[in-house]
Write an enzyme that holds these catalytic residues in place. Structure first.
Site, PDB file in Angstrom:
ATOM      1  N   ASN A  22     -19.593  -1.582  11.786  1.00 46.17           N
ATOM      2  CA  ASN A  22     -19.745  -0.521  12.786  1.00 46.17           C
ATOM      3  C   ASN A  22     -18.430   0.200  13.089  1.00 46.17           C
ATOM      4  O   ASN A  22     -18.421   1.371  13.447  1.00 46.17           O
ATOM      5  CB  ASN A  22     -20.361  -1.063  14.076  1.00 46.17           C
ATOM      6  CG  ASN A  22     -19.611  -2.241  14.630  1.00 46.17           C
ATOM      7  OD1 ASN A  22     -19.363  -3.216  13.922  1.00 46.17           O
ATOM      8  ND2 ASN A  22     -19.212  -2.176  15.895  1.00 46.17           N
ATOM      9  N   HIS A  53     -17.075 -12.093  16.756  1.00 47.47           N
ATOM     10  CA  HIS A  53     -15.685 -12.506  16.529  1.00 47.47           C
ATOM     11  C   HIS A  53     -15.489 -13.987  16.792  1.00 47.47           C
ATOM     12  O   HIS A  53     -14.803 -14.408  17.729  1.00 47.47           O
ATOM     13  CB  HIS A  53     -14.738 -11.650  17.366  1.00 47.47           C
ATOM     14  CG  HIS A  53     -14.894 -10.192  17.086  1.00 47.47           C
ATOM     15  ND1 HIS A  53     -14.571  -9.202  17.964  1.00 47.47           N
ATOM     16  CD2 HIS A  53     -15.372  -9.565  15.979  1.00 47.47           C
ATOM     17  CE1 HIS A  53     -14.831  -8.029  17.430  1.00 47.47           C
ATOM     18  NE2 HIS A  53     -15.324  -8.225  16.228  1.00 47.47           N
ATOM     19  N   HIS A  86     -18.978  -9.223  12.391  1.00 47.79           N
ATOM     20  CA  HIS A  86     -19.410  -8.589  13.641  1.00 47.79           C
ATOM     21  C   HIS A  86     -19.151  -9.431  14.887  1.00 47.79           C
ATOM     22  O   HIS A  86     -18.580  -8.940  15.850  1.00 47.79           O
ATOM     23  CB  HIS A  86     -20.890  -8.212  13.537  1.00 47.79           C
ATOM     24  CG  HIS A  86     -21.324  -7.127  14.477  1.00 47.79           C
ATOM     25  ND1 HIS A  86     -20.526  -6.060  14.812  1.00 47.79           N
ATOM     26  CD2 HIS A  86     -22.497  -6.940  15.148  1.00 47.79           C
ATOM     27  CE1 HIS A  86     -21.190  -5.259  15.657  1.00 47.79           C
ATOM     28  NE2 HIS A  86     -22.379  -5.773  15.875  1.00 47.79           N
ATOM     29  N   HIS A 144     -22.970  -6.926   7.583  1.00 51.60           N
ATOM     30  CA  HIS A 144     -22.078  -6.992   8.736  1.00 51.60           C
ATOM     31  C   HIS A 144     -22.684  -7.683   9.958  1.00 51.60           C
ATOM     32  O   HIS A 144     -22.074  -8.555  10.564  1.00 51.60           O
ATOM     33  CB  HIS A 144     -21.573  -5.601   9.108  1.00 51.60           C
ATOM     34  CG  HIS A 144     -20.522  -5.633  10.166  1.00 51.60           C
ATOM     35  ND1 HIS A 144     -19.303  -6.254   9.973  1.00 51.60           N
ATOM     36  CD2 HIS A 144     -20.504  -5.179  11.443  1.00 51.60           C
ATOM     37  CE1 HIS A 144     -18.575  -6.166  11.076  1.00 51.60           C
ATOM     38  NE2 HIS A 144     -19.282  -5.526  11.984  1.00 51.60           N
ATOM     39  N   ASP A 165     -15.706  -4.133   9.208  1.00 46.77           N
ATOM     40  CA  ASP A 165     -14.789  -3.871  10.322  1.00 46.77           C
ATOM     41  C   ASP A 165     -13.344  -4.076   9.861  1.00 46.77           C
ATOM     42  O   ASP A 165     -12.776  -5.164   9.977  1.00 46.77           O
ATOM     43  CB  ASP A 165     -15.105  -4.718  11.561  1.00 46.77           C
ATOM     44  CG  ASP A 165     -16.310  -4.186  12.322  1.00 46.77           C
ATOM     45  OD1 ASP A 165     -16.885  -3.163  11.896  1.00 46.77           O
ATOM     46  OD2 ASP A 165     -16.679  -4.792  13.349  1.00 46.77           O
ATOM     47  N   HIS A 225     -23.317  -9.505  20.583  1.00 44.72           N
ATOM     48  CA  HIS A 225     -24.152  -8.898  19.533  1.00 44.72           C
ATOM     49  C   HIS A 225     -25.421  -9.717  19.280  1.00 44.72           C
ATOM     50  O   HIS A 225     -25.944  -9.743  18.164  1.00 44.72           O
ATOM     51  CB  HIS A 225     -23.353  -8.742  18.233  1.00 44.72           C
ATOM     52  CG  HIS A 225     -22.103  -7.935  18.400  1.00 44.72           C
ATOM     53  ND1 HIS A 225     -22.098  -6.682  18.948  1.00 44.72           N
ATOM     54  CD2 HIS A 225     -20.810  -8.212  18.099  1.00 44.72           C
ATOM     55  CE1 HIS A 225     -20.863  -6.224  18.974  1.00 44.72           C
ATOM     56  NE2 HIS A 225     -20.069  -7.128  18.477  1.00 44.72           N
TER      57      HIS A 225
HETATM   58 FE   LIG Z   1     -18.624  -5.206  14.052  1.00 46.27          FE
END
Ligand SMILES: [Fe+2]
Ligand SMILES: *[C@@H]1O[C@H](CO)[C@@H](O)[C@H](O)[C@H]1NC(C)=O
Ligand SMILES: *[C@@H]1O[C@H](CO)[C@@H](O)[C@H](O)[C@H]1NC(C)=O
Ligand SMILES: *[C@@H]1O[C@H](CO)[C@@H](O)[C@H](O)[C@H]1NC(C)=O
Ligand SMILES: *[C@@H]1O[C@H](CO)[C@@H](O)[C@H](O)[C@H]1NC(C)=O
Ligand SMILES: *[C@@H]1O[C@H](CO)[C@@H](O)[C@H](O)[C@H]1NC(C)=O
Ligand SMILES: *[C@@H]1O[C@H](CO)[C@@H](O)[C@H](O)[C@H]1NC(C)=O
Length: 468
Positions: A235, A359, A357, A320, A198, A330
């Site tokens: 992603n 945060h 991924h 990731h 990312d 997620h």
């Molecule tokens: Fe991500």
């Protein structure tokens, strides 16, 4: 009142806890940090920010970045963008000890994305470098030449110390700038950076405004032009937008950020490996197929069998989407990949897995969930001395903000978690010891908010848990 609320159930549960110590019912895990970061909006830095400044001069090279260019660290891949015309494809370079300039010739590509047209993206691999040597290099022509330098790693070997930085999900907000500054100012001095996916978050903008890929390249240049960043696709690199006529995934990413995947017999840039100093680093792709018989699956199976811990004691995996994550964000997205590959990680004694991924920050205990086989009910992660530590370091500070909702109570497998932005350092001392630290952006540059001595799983497989 249902059965769950009835006093007899509570008594029964408590009794079970005492008798069987059923982890999922009664105990909670490690530390949920009491540090509460001030809630602020994460805003992208405006286009006219100092960090996005275009270098002066006609067709001046910009967005200069380097990564390892081969399997062992004797090559460096240099990339840069020229905006007005292709200009020179060449990199001039010389070692600190010999002032004689050499030339390496590269290639350039361009791409379009909806109505955006990229500049001329140059890629040039410098090969046959000496280990452990400072090199200067120049790109551009005449009055717009720009000069940088890098230091090659020591020869791959079991006891060479080396310090890796870790950043994930960086983006280009004011917080991103703080994270990068904290990494640069960290007294432990990272020599190469593992970036767990990312990158620019250009896809946050209407039409995935790829101008934000360019600004990101200029923003990070101050670090990545001088030390290699090891890339992982996240992603936000997918840029899959059929509604804009853009249905080839990873188009901007693969044009801009090349990796030496062929050197490790990979057939795609999303999964590959490198060896650097005393580490064997495997990069996996959360967004490419990994089921049985897929190219990534068969590659990883062979790759793990090639790892030689006598040569590279430290086995590090980057990906990731985390496998062990106790935030609500997620949650369980990494589960299907975990099911496929976790038995191999335990069998091959991977030391540590870094993911992004989510945060926020989280570090796990050494646990595995490989005993479960759908009929035997053994579906709770158990302490496993051969398992890696899983670290989520997706706290670079991008425009989507912090993940601050956690699963309560903290599960047993989670050793430390905190919803703050920051970066980490993995400081390899020798074949048995590595010192790991996590640094939050609100602290002074030397402050460690979380830390752990890693004991190598192959050479010194002693319990290194911080909670027991
Ligand atoms: Fe991500
Ligand atoms: C650089 O050189 C080009 C061609 O010689 C010239 O047109 C341009 O004005 C020069 N730019 C600067 C910033 O000196
Ligand atoms: C691309 O299209 C959008 C929407 O029509 C427009 O706002 C933008 O200015 C265009 N950009 C370019 C570079 O033409
Ligand atoms: C980004 O950080 C650098 C280094 O701390 C600083 O010089 C610069 O002004 C910052 N820029 C923005 C837009 O915050
Ligand atoms: C592993 O690496 C060591 C040290 O470089 C070397 O001596 C040994 O032959 C290698 N083992 C295999 C199986 O390649
Ligand atoms: C599942 O695991 C149990 C106990 O670990 C074992 O006895 C059983 O044979 C396994 N089932 C299959 C289908 O492998
Ligand atoms: C490896 O490094 C650790 C930590 O610095 C140190 O305590 C240990 O003695 C070193 N081992 C050897 C063999 O030098």
């Amino acid at each position: 009142m249902g059965i769950l609320g009835s006093p007899s159930f509570v008594t029964l549960a408590l009794a079970l806890c005492l008798l069987l110590n059923v982890a999922a019912l009664c105990s909670s895990g490690g530390v949920t940090s009491s540090y509460v970061r001030k809630v602020e909006k994460t805003l992208d830095m405006p286009l006219d920010s100092d960090v996005f400044a275009i270098p002066p001069g006609y067709n001046a090279p910009q967005q200069v970045h380097i990564t390892q260019g081969d399997l062992n660290g004797k090559a460096t891949l240099v990339s840069w963008v020229t905006m007005d015309e292709p200009g020179s494809n060449e990199v001039r370079y010389w070692s600190e000890n010999s002032k004689q300039k050499k030339l390496a010739k590269g290639k350039y590509v361009t791409y379009t994305f909806f109505n955006y047209t990229s500049g001329f993206i140059h890629q040039c691999t410098i090969t046959n470098l000496e280990y452990n040597t400072k090199y200067y290099y120049e790109v551009g022509l005449l009055n717009t030449t720009r000069q940088f330098w890098f230091v090659t790693p020591p020869q791959v070997g079991p006891d060479v110390p080396y310090t890796f930085g870790l950043i994930g999900d960086l983006g280009q907000t004011y917080d991103s700038n703080k994270t990068l500054t904290h990494y640069e100012m960290n007294p432990r001095k990272g020599q190469a950076l593992m970036f767990v996916g990312d990158l620019s978050y250009a896809d946050h903008y209407p039409y995935h405004d790829n101008v934000r890929w360019d600004t990101w390249g200029r923003f990070i240049e101050r670090s990545v032009a001088y030390q290699p960043w090891i890339w992982v696709a996240g992603n936000h690199e997918l840029d899959f937008a059929p509604e804009l006529g853009e249905s080839v995934p990873f188009k901007p990413y693969t044009h801009r950020y090349h990796v030496p995947y062929r050197a490790s017999q990979s057939t795609a840039p999303f999964w590959y490996s490198i060896k650097r100093a005393s580490a064997h680093i495997i990069v996996l792709a959360s967004y490419s197929a990994y089921g049985k018989y897929t190219p990534q699956y068969t590659w990883l199976e062979q790759e793990l069998s090639k790892v030689n811990r006598t040569e590279t004691p430290w086995l590090i995996v980057l990906l990731h989407s985390p496998w062990y994550n106790s935030y609500n964000y997620h949650y369980m997205e990494g589960e299907s990949m975990r099911v496929m590959f976790e038995p191999w990680f335990v069998q091959h004694k991977v030391d540590v897995v870094f993911a992004g991924h989510v945060h926020a920050y989280e570090r796990s205990e050494r646990v595995s969930s490989i005993a479960y086989n759908i009929t035997n009910r053994r579906c709770i992660p158990v302490k496993d001395n051969s398992a890696p530590v899983y670290i989520t370091i997706g706290d670079g500070g991008n425009i989507e903000g912090l993940a601050n909702k956690m699963i309560e109570p903290q599960p047993d497998y989670s050793a430390y978690r905190e919803a703050s932005f920051g970066h980490a350092m993995f400081d390899i001392k020798n074949r048995t010891h590595a010192y790991y630290s996590w640094h939050r952006n609100q602290d002074g540059y030397a402050v460690e908010a979380d830390s752990m001595w890693f004991f190598n799983r192959y050479w010194y497989p002693v319990d290194d848990s911080t909670t027991h």
